[in-house]
Design a protein around this motif. Structure first.
Motif, PDB file in Angstrom:
ATOM      1  N   THR A   1       0.836  -1.212   0.000  1.00  0.00           N
ATOM      2  CA  THR A   1       0.000   0.000   0.000  1.00  0.00           C
ATOM      3  C   THR A   1       0.864   1.252   0.000  1.00  0.00           C
ATOM      4  OG1 THR A   1      -1.696  -1.193   1.227  1.00  0.00           O
ATOM      5  CG2 THR A   1      -1.834   1.205   1.232  1.00  0.00           C
ATOM      6  N   ARG A   2       1.876   1.261   0.837  1.00  0.00           N
ATOM      7  CA  ARG A   2       2.744   2.449   0.928  1.00  0.00           C
ATOM      8  C   ARG A   2       3.508   2.662  -0.373  1.00  0.00           C
ATOM      9  NH1 ARG A   2       4.250   0.071   6.439  1.00  0.00           N
ATOM     10  NH2 ARG A   2       2.449   0.742   7.648  1.00  0.00           N
ATOM     11  N   LYS A   3       3.808   1.573  -1.046  1.00  0.00           N
ATOM     12  CA  LYS A   3       4.583   1.731  -2.281  1.00  0.00           C
ATOM     13  C   LYS A   3       3.762   2.330  -3.409  1.00  0.00           C
ATOM     14  CE  LYS A   3       7.948  -1.781  -1.223  1.00  0.00           C
ATOM     15  NZ  LYS A   3       7.954  -3.215  -0.922  1.00  0.00           N
ATOM     16  N   ILE A   4       2.492   2.064  -3.438  1.00  0.00           N
ATOM     17  CA  ILE A   4       1.703   2.564  -4.585  1.00  0.00           C
ATOM     18  C   ILE A   4       0.902   3.813  -4.269  1.00  0.00           C
ATOM     19  CG2 ILE A   4       1.569   0.352  -5.754  1.00  0.00           C
ATOM     20  CD1 ILE A   4      -1.087  -0.149  -4.567  1.00  0.00           C
ATOM     21  N   PHE A   5       0.870   4.226  -3.007  1.00  0.00           N
ATOM     22  CA  PHE A   5       0.099   5.419  -2.636  1.00  0.00           C
ATOM     23  C   PHE A   5       0.719   6.683  -3.225  1.00  0.00           C
ATOM     24  CE2 PHE A   5      -0.906   8.988   0.179  1.00  0.00           C
ATOM     25  CZ  PHE A   5      -2.285   8.920   0.189  1.00  0.00           C
ATOM     26  N   ARG A   6      -0.121   7.522  -3.827  1.00  0.00           N
ATOM     27  CA  ARG A   6       0.340   8.823  -4.317  1.00  0.00           C
ATOM     28  C   ARG A   6      -0.468   9.893  -3.591  1.00  0.00           C
ATOM     29  NH1 ARG A   6       3.294   6.018  -6.165  1.00  0.00           N
ATOM     30  NH2 ARG A   6       3.916   5.452  -8.266  1.00  0.00           N
ATOM     31  N   LYS A   7       0.245  10.805  -2.970  1.00  0.00           N
ATOM     32  CA  LYS A   7      -0.394  11.901  -2.245  1.00  0.00           C
ATOM     33  C   LYS A   7      -1.098  12.816  -3.242  1.00  0.00           C
ATOM     34  CE  LYS A   7      -0.726  14.175   1.749  1.00  0.00           C
ATOM     35  NZ  LYS A   7      -1.945  13.695   2.378  1.00  0.00           N
ATOM     36  N   GLY A   8      -2.255  13.341  -2.830  1.00  0.00           N
ATOM     37  CA  GLY A   8      -2.916  14.344  -3.660  1.00  0.00           C
ATOM     38  C   GLY A   8      -3.971  13.783  -4.604  1.00  0.00           C
ATOM     39  N   LEU A   9      -4.140  12.463  -4.607  1.00  0.00           N
ATOM     40  CA  LEU A   9      -5.163  11.869  -5.469  1.00  0.00           C
ATOM     41  C   LEU A   9      -6.370  11.476  -4.620  1.00  0.00           C
ATOM     42  CD1 LEU A   9      -2.925   9.641  -7.744  1.00  0.00           C
ATOM     43  CD2 LEU A   9      -3.923  11.861  -8.259  1.00  0.00           C
ATOM     44  N   ARG A  10      -7.519  11.340  -5.286  1.00  0.00           N
ATOM     45  CA  ARG A  10      -8.745  10.982  -4.582  1.00  0.00           C
ATOM     46  C   ARG A  10      -9.151   9.583  -5.017  1.00  0.00           C
ATOM     47  NH1 ARG A  10     -12.410  14.431  -6.916  1.00  0.00           N
ATOM     48  NH2 ARG A  10     -13.769  14.820  -5.135  1.00  0.00           N
TER      49      ARG A  10
END
Length: 414
Positions: free
Chosen positions: A323-332
DNA sequence: TCTGGGGTCCTAGGACCC
DNA sequence: TCTGGGGTCCTAGGACCC
């Protein structure tokens, strides 16, 4: 001969069993989070309602026509499904539970009976014992059963296709779009080539079908010719993958919220794995933004586990890491899930580990493997520990310096 | 180094089902 | 604002081996 017993408007019928006052009234059943229509009664269909319509778009219209709206209740539907299957098992022994609302039956022991009459017996008994209306299609192959069933739904309730004349006449006006195994892509391909009915498709040459639609297409055409190619599966094979995914119902923007969602999916996936006595070495985690507005992002990652397991803490650790590897900040994000793949029986046993550069150990393990191989023959399987995910037949050449071998304890059917 | 054929395994993606 | 949740099978093409 086979039969297909298919519940009419299954979810809507389940809701109606306890509320007979809804008979004759339009009903729709909504998906998770009340997102869209996933089932409808005939009356709702007559109003132009169809599967896949988003609830927010049709809400006013539903109210105006006094349509009864239900959130889905899978516990209830699962329970009714079991009752229908139990009823059918009282009538015939060879049953394949194909989906929550459909069963195939092999009627090879009933050839001496009047099959049309027998179909009506099945239909009446299910209705009487469970309250669920069903349609029955009887024909020489499963695909033709699907055709017969569709025709049965138009009125007669039971349709028997047991002669070439009846089959031809059923296929003559049958649109290809309605054939089991024809989706919109194949339908488009067939239409472009001037094939519009099931009868035309049935008469196409084998080589053309094979080339354009692969062996699955060819099987389908053989089935239309009355040659059964898709066997009855009484005992469903073990699952190869398990998916747990949901729409969130609202947008998620924070990592901790995504982690929470993924952890709950992973926990459920692990539970299901244990119920089915399976273990995995790989999990896939993904989540995505809306496809309907703005640029689409879908992050996914296959995360390997250090060993074959269905132990929740192991699964969660890997899930969080992915999860942490694919998470991108700023997306919904609006939807996500966890899938476990490469499932094997939990009785698969850890055998031994080859140590790097330890020739002696390798030799003794290989000797043991050979012994197992002789015992179970060519069908013995083993799994490599790293890098290689697939099962393959045990070969002497597999002398890699790092691997763990495992095998299914049961001899496999040939 | 180049030539080439045959084979296996893996992955991604397409198509289908309810 | 809001658009399902599961699954399976097949093929093409690349990497790699001999």
């Amino acid at each position: 001969m086979y039969a297909l017993i298919d519940c009419n408007n299954f979810y809507a019928s389940c809701e109606r069993v306890f509320q007979p006052k809804l008979n004759g009234k339009p009903i729709v059943v909504l998906s998770n989070n009340d997102g869209m229509v996933i089932a409808k009664s005939n009356e709702a269909k007559a109003l132009g309602l169809d599967l896949g319509m988003p609830y927010f778009e049709i809400r006013d219209m539903l109210e105006k026509h006094h349509v009864h709206v239900f959130s889905s209740n899978y516990t209830l539907y699962g329970d009714f499904s079991r009752r229908v299957v139990e009823t059918l098992r009282e009538l015939t022994s060879d049953i394949e539970v194909y989906s929550i609302d459909e069963c195939f039956a092999d009627l090879k022991g009933f050839q001496h009976l009047d099959l049309l009459k027998y179909g009506h017996t099945m239909r009446d008994t299910v209705k009487q014992w469970t309250g669920i209306p069903v349609s029955v299609g009887i024909a020489p192959s499963k695909t033709l059963c699907k055709v017969a069933n569709k025709l049965a739904k138009k009125g007669p309730g039971v349709v028997l296709l047991d002669t070439p004349e009846k089959i031809d006449s059923a296929l003559r006006d049958y649109p290809i779009e309605d054939i089991w195994g024809v989706g919109w892509q194949r339908a488009r391909l067939l239409r472009l080539n001037g094939v519009g009915t099931a009868l035309q498709l049935r008469n196409m040459p084998d080589h053309w079908i094979r080339k354009k639609m692969s062996v699955t297409g060819l099987r389908m055409v053989y089935e239309l010719r009355g040659i059964p190619c898709i066997p009855l599966e009484e005992h469903p094979p073990a699952k190869k993958q398990i998916i747990c995914s949901r729409s969130f119902g609202h947008f998620i923007t924070e990592l901790k919220d995504i982690e929470e969602a993924m952890v709950s999916y992973a926990t459920r996936a692990a539970e299901r794995m244990r119920q089915q006595k399976l273990v995995t070495r790989d999990i896939l985690v993904w989540f995505e933004t809306s496809r309907h507005n703005g640029p689409f992002y879908c992050g996914s990652r296959v995360q390997g586990l250090p060993r074959m397991t269905n132990y929740t803490p192991d699964i969660l650790k890997a899930t969080l890491s992915a999860t942490r590897k694919i998470f991108r900040k700023g997306l919904r994000y609006r939807k996500g899930g966890v899938m476990v793949l490469e499932l094997v029986p939990a009785m698969t046993r850890q055998f031994d580990m080859l140590l790097p550069r330890n020739e002696e150990k390798q030799e003794s393990v290989m000797a043991a493997l050979d012994k197992v191989n002789r015992k179970y023959g060519d069908n013995t399987l083993f799994y490599a520990a790293t890098g290689i995910r697939r099962e393959w037949k045990m070969l002497r050449q597999m002398k890699s310096p790092h691997y763990t071998t495992q095998w299914d304890e049961l001899p496999l059917a040939v």
